[in-house]
Scaffold this active site. Structure first.
Site, PDB file in Angstrom:
ATOM      1  N   CYS A  84       0.782  -1.251   0.115  1.00 15.28           N
ATOM      2  CA  CYS A  84       0.015  -0.115  -0.038  1.00 15.28           C
ATOM      3  C   CYS A  84       0.850   1.112  -0.042  1.00 15.28           C
ATOM      4  O   CYS A  84       1.558   1.499  -1.061  1.00 15.28           O
ATOM      5  CB  CYS A  84      -1.136   0.060   1.197  1.00 15.28           C
ATOM      6  SG  CYS A  84      -2.476   1.005   0.992  1.00 15.28           S
ATOM      7  N   HIS A 194      -3.588  -5.738   1.374  1.00 15.31           N
ATOM      8  CA  HIS A 194      -2.587  -5.864   2.303  1.00 15.31           C
ATOM      9  C   HIS A 194      -2.510  -7.350   2.782  1.00 15.31           C
ATOM     10  O   HIS A 194      -3.385  -7.826   3.458  1.00 15.31           O
ATOM     11  CB  HIS A 194      -3.291  -4.972   3.534  1.00 15.31           C
ATOM     12  CG  HIS A 194      -3.175  -3.591   3.622  1.00 15.31           C
ATOM     13  ND1 HIS A 194      -2.261  -2.915   4.492  1.00 15.31           N
ATOM     14  CD2 HIS A 194      -3.717  -2.764   2.954  1.00 15.31           C
ATOM     15  CE1 HIS A 194      -2.330  -1.630   3.973  1.00 15.31           C
ATOM     16  NE2 HIS A 194      -3.307  -1.554   3.296  1.00 15.31           N
ATOM     17  N   GLU A 196      -0.685  -8.668   4.951  1.00 11.59           N
ATOM     18  CA  GLU A 196      -0.486  -8.806   6.358  1.00 11.59           C
ATOM     19  C   GLU A 196      -1.652  -8.981   6.895  1.00 11.59           C
ATOM     20  O   GLU A 196      -1.885  -9.174   8.400  1.00 11.59           O
ATOM     21  CB  GLU A 196       0.338  -7.680   6.699  1.00 11.59           C
ATOM     22  CG  GLU A 196      -0.496  -6.329   7.114  1.00 11.59           C
ATOM     23  CD  GLU A 196      -0.500  -5.610   5.869  1.00 11.59           C
ATOM     24  OE1 GLU A 196      -0.687  -4.096   6.244  1.00 11.59           O
ATOM     25  OE2 GLU A 196      -0.283  -6.087   4.602  1.00 11.59           O
TER      26      GLU A 196
END
Length: 224
Positions: A84, A194, A196
């Site tokens: 991002c 994302h 994560e």
């Protein structure tokens, strides 16, 4: 494998990236004002709003002392993952081609998205199959990928387009539905979604973990 997650003023997903990397290896935070990368095997530039996104997203972070070392690290073949805002920083640092512009819908948007793995033969996608679909969330207001037509053609020919949004899920208006790209050497990778935030079934998907697992496979000489 040892991951280093660069923390900038305004980073908000640094601890999430640290936790995700920690599931597959060792991980520690790297301060933006420190040039020492502490012997890490891979660097993660996390999401957030580095330096408040003043001037332009990622434009100030690109000149931080840590990024000077990351640029040198990448030039020597080190693995660098930008998520991002991290993707924006890598584009600003010219480690990746193109730029991220304001979303086509002109608003901050948070959605779970389906992403297709276009190139499964990179250090970041080797735990995936070509054509595989990943469920990973995205949250941003400046994520519209742009590159000149000649650049896009060259990227397609060299396998630099790594991920694409599923049909009708490209809310930011990225050209050719591009969600993630790598450099020519394939050791630097940036994506707007994302991974994560997709490493635990409690959050709805573990597909993002494959990105981090792929990086470990490269480090250990294992092809997923």
């Amino acid at each position: 494998m040892k991951f280093g997650v660069v923390q900038f003023p305004g980073s908000c997903d640094d601890l999430d990236a640290l936790a995700a990397a920690g599931l597959v290896g060792d991980a520690e935070l790297l301060w933006h004002g420190d040039r020492d990368l502490k012997g890490v095997d891979a660097v993660v530039i996390p999401g957030g709003f580095s330096y408040g996104d003043y001037l332009r997203a990622g434009a100030i972070a690109r000149f931080s002392p840590a990024m000077e070392s990351v640029i040198a690290f990448a030039s020597e073949g080190g693995l660098v993952l930008g998520i991002c805002n991290g993707f924006q920083v890598l584009c600003e640092a010219h480690l990746l081609p193109g730029a991220l512009l304001g979303n086509a819908n002109r608003r901050f948007t948070f959605r779970q998205l389906a992403l297709q793995v276009v190139n499964a033969d990179t250090p970041f996608t080797r735990a995936c199959a070509a054509g595989e679909w990943l469920s990973i969330p995205a949250k941003h207001s400046w994520g519209r990928y742009y590159a000149a037509p000649d650049t896009l053609r060259a990227m397609a020919q060299s396998g630099q387009v790594v991920l694409r949004y599923a049909a009708e899920q490209n809310f930011n208006g990225s050209l050719e539905d591009i969600a993630g790209v790598c450099n020519e050497a394939q050791n630097v990778f940036g994506l707007m979604p994302h991974p994560e935030h997709a490493v635990d079934e409690l959050t709805g998907s573990t597909d993002g973990l494959k990105i981090f697992e792929s990086m470990v496979g490269v480090r250990d000489g294992v092809r997923a």
